[in-house]
Design a protein around this motif. Structure first.
Motif, PDB file in Angstrom:
ATOM      1  N   TRP A 206      13.067-198.300  -4.898  1.00 21.33           N
ATOM      2  CA  TRP A 206      12.935-197.309  -6.712  1.00 21.33           C
ATOM      3  C   TRP A 206      12.613-197.657  -7.912  1.00 21.33           C
ATOM      4  N   ARG A 207      13.777-199.211  -7.573  1.00 24.52           N
ATOM      5  CA  ARG A 207      13.847-199.894  -9.239  1.00 24.52           C
ATOM      6  C   ARG A 207      12.614-200.608  -9.613  1.00 24.52           C
TER       7      ARG A 207
ATOM      8  N   LEU B 140       3.454-201.174  -0.234  1.00 24.72           N
ATOM      9  CA  LEU B 140       5.432-201.846  -0.382  1.00 24.72           C
ATOM     10  C   LEU B 140       6.410-200.984   0.229  1.00 24.72           C
ATOM     11  N   LEU B 141       6.197-199.534   0.249  1.00 29.23           N
ATOM     12  CA  LEU B 141       6.288-198.670   0.688  1.00 29.23           C
ATOM     13  C   LEU B 141       6.938-198.445   2.294  1.00 29.23           C
ATOM     14  N   GLY B 142       5.425-198.811   2.467  1.00 31.32           N
ATOM     15  CA  GLY B 142       5.094-198.436   3.754  1.00 31.32           C
ATOM     16  C   GLY B 142       6.309-200.342   5.043  1.00 31.32           C
TER      17      GLY B 142
ATOM     18  N   ALA C 170      19.468-201.107   4.708  1.00 27.01           N
ATOM     19  CA  ALA C 170      18.181-200.126   4.533  1.00 27.01           C
ATOM     20  C   ALA C 170      18.146-199.397   3.561  1.00 27.01           C
ATOM     21  N   ALA C 171      19.324-198.508   3.692  1.00 24.96           N
ATOM     22  CA  ALA C 171      19.746-197.883   2.065  1.00 24.96           C
ATOM     23  C   ALA C 171      19.188-198.525   0.550  1.00 24.96           C
ATOM     24  N   PHE C 172      19.949-199.759   0.771  1.00 24.40           N
ATOM     25  CA  PHE C 172      19.272-201.363  -0.318  1.00 24.40           C
ATOM     26  C   PHE C 172      17.780-201.215  -0.460  1.00 24.40           C
TER      27      PHE C 172
ATOM     28  N   MET D  59       5.599-191.369 -13.055  1.00 28.34           N
ATOM     29  CA  MET D  59       6.349-192.297 -12.470  1.00 28.34           C
ATOM     30  C   MET D  59       5.795-192.311 -10.930  1.00 28.34           C
ATOM     31  N   LEU D  60       5.224-191.146 -10.787  1.00 23.08           N
ATOM     32  CA  LEU D  60       4.871-190.565  -9.835  1.00 23.08           C
ATOM     33  C   LEU D  60       3.388-191.144  -9.125  1.00 23.08           C
ATOM     34  N   ARG D  61       2.889-191.305 -10.790  1.00 25.06           N
ATOM     35  CA  ARG D  61       1.337-192.522 -10.490  1.00 25.06           C
ATOM     36  C   ARG D  61       1.429-193.512 -10.761  1.00 25.06           C
TER      37      ARG D  61
END
Length: 253
Positions: free
Chosen positions: A226-227, A13-15, A218-220, A1-3
């Motif tokens: 991650w989902r 998207l994470l940024g 923010a947590a959501f 999943m890390l890849r």
């Protein structure tokens, strides 16, 4: 999943999620500040609106100090007696100096009430208290805690600690002191008054709930990223499992 998480799509998207999360966290902090500010303003307004009560109606000598009396405006009639002390290492409006605390004999009870008459930058400015019968008005405060942070000199005490004053002054002592705001009749030079500190005010819960909501958002947002990564990883892994199953079936046949 890390890849999967390290692909350009999900890194970008994470940024975005982190930027949004920082914004939400700051909005939560702002709402919490509003909550604290509203509580402080309401406390100030309530303290200013409260009608002064006679000290004899709310507290007697030696009685435990109820927390709800903090900052309560009171009036008391009596006269100053000998035993004035200074409390050094205090500040007012950015200036260093001392509090002037004088024993006040209450006519109605015969008890001794510590009165914070004012603030001086030079001990010589304290002067003697007025004489004769006076009616004082000011805010009540509980006895201060003992402290080793200050080494008092002659005629000084480290804090307005009634457990120390009871061994210094005679008579029945109140477990409180008054931040003097007015003295009638006003005679002689007046010391710089020290404002009555407000009791702890906490927060207004409505605005605090808004703050928590922003932090949940923010947590959501982070959980949602991650989902998405996990689902993308599962989609790419599924064909590999199917292919391995087909190869095993062909070998058996």
């Amino acid at each position: 999943m890390l890849r999967t998480a390290l692909t350009p799509r999900f890194l970008g998207l994470l940024g975005l999620v982190l930027v949004v999360g920082v914004v939400f966290v700051q909005l939560g902090r702002w709402q919490l500040g509003v909550a604290e500010g509203n509580a402080q303003r309401e406390a100030v307004e309530a303290a200013r609106a409260a009608k002064p009560a006679a000290l004899t109606e709310v507290l007697g000598p030696h009685e435990p100090f109820p927390g709800e009396l903090s900052s309560r405006p009171v009036t008391v009639t009596g006269h100053y007696v000998d035993g004035q002390v200074l409390v050094p290492d205090r500040r007012l409006d950015g200036r260093a100096g001392s509090w002037v605390v004088t024993p006040f004999l209450v006519d109605a009870t015969g008890g001794t009430l510590p009165v914070l008459r004012g603030f001086v930058t030079d001990p010589a400015q304290a002067g003697a208290p007025p004489t004769g019968t006076l009616t004082l008005e000011g805010g009540l405060a509980p006895s201060e805690s003992p402290t080793d942070a200050v080494t008092p000199g002659p005629g000084e005490i480290a804090s307005v600690d009634t457990s120390v004053l009871v061994n210094t002054w005679s008579g029945d002592l109140y477990n409180a002191f008054v931040f003097l705001s007015a003295e009638r009749p006003a005679t002689g030079p007046q010391l710089t008054k020290v404002p009555t500190p407000l009791a702890p005010t906490g927060v207004t819960w409505r605005n605090a709930a808004y703050a928590v909501q922003w932090w949940v958002f923010a947590a959501f947002a982070l959980w949602l990223w991650w989902r998405m990564v996990r689902e993308a990883h599962e989609r790419t892994a599924a064909p590999v499992v199917a292919t391995a199953g087909d190869n095993g079936a062909r070998e058996h046949s």
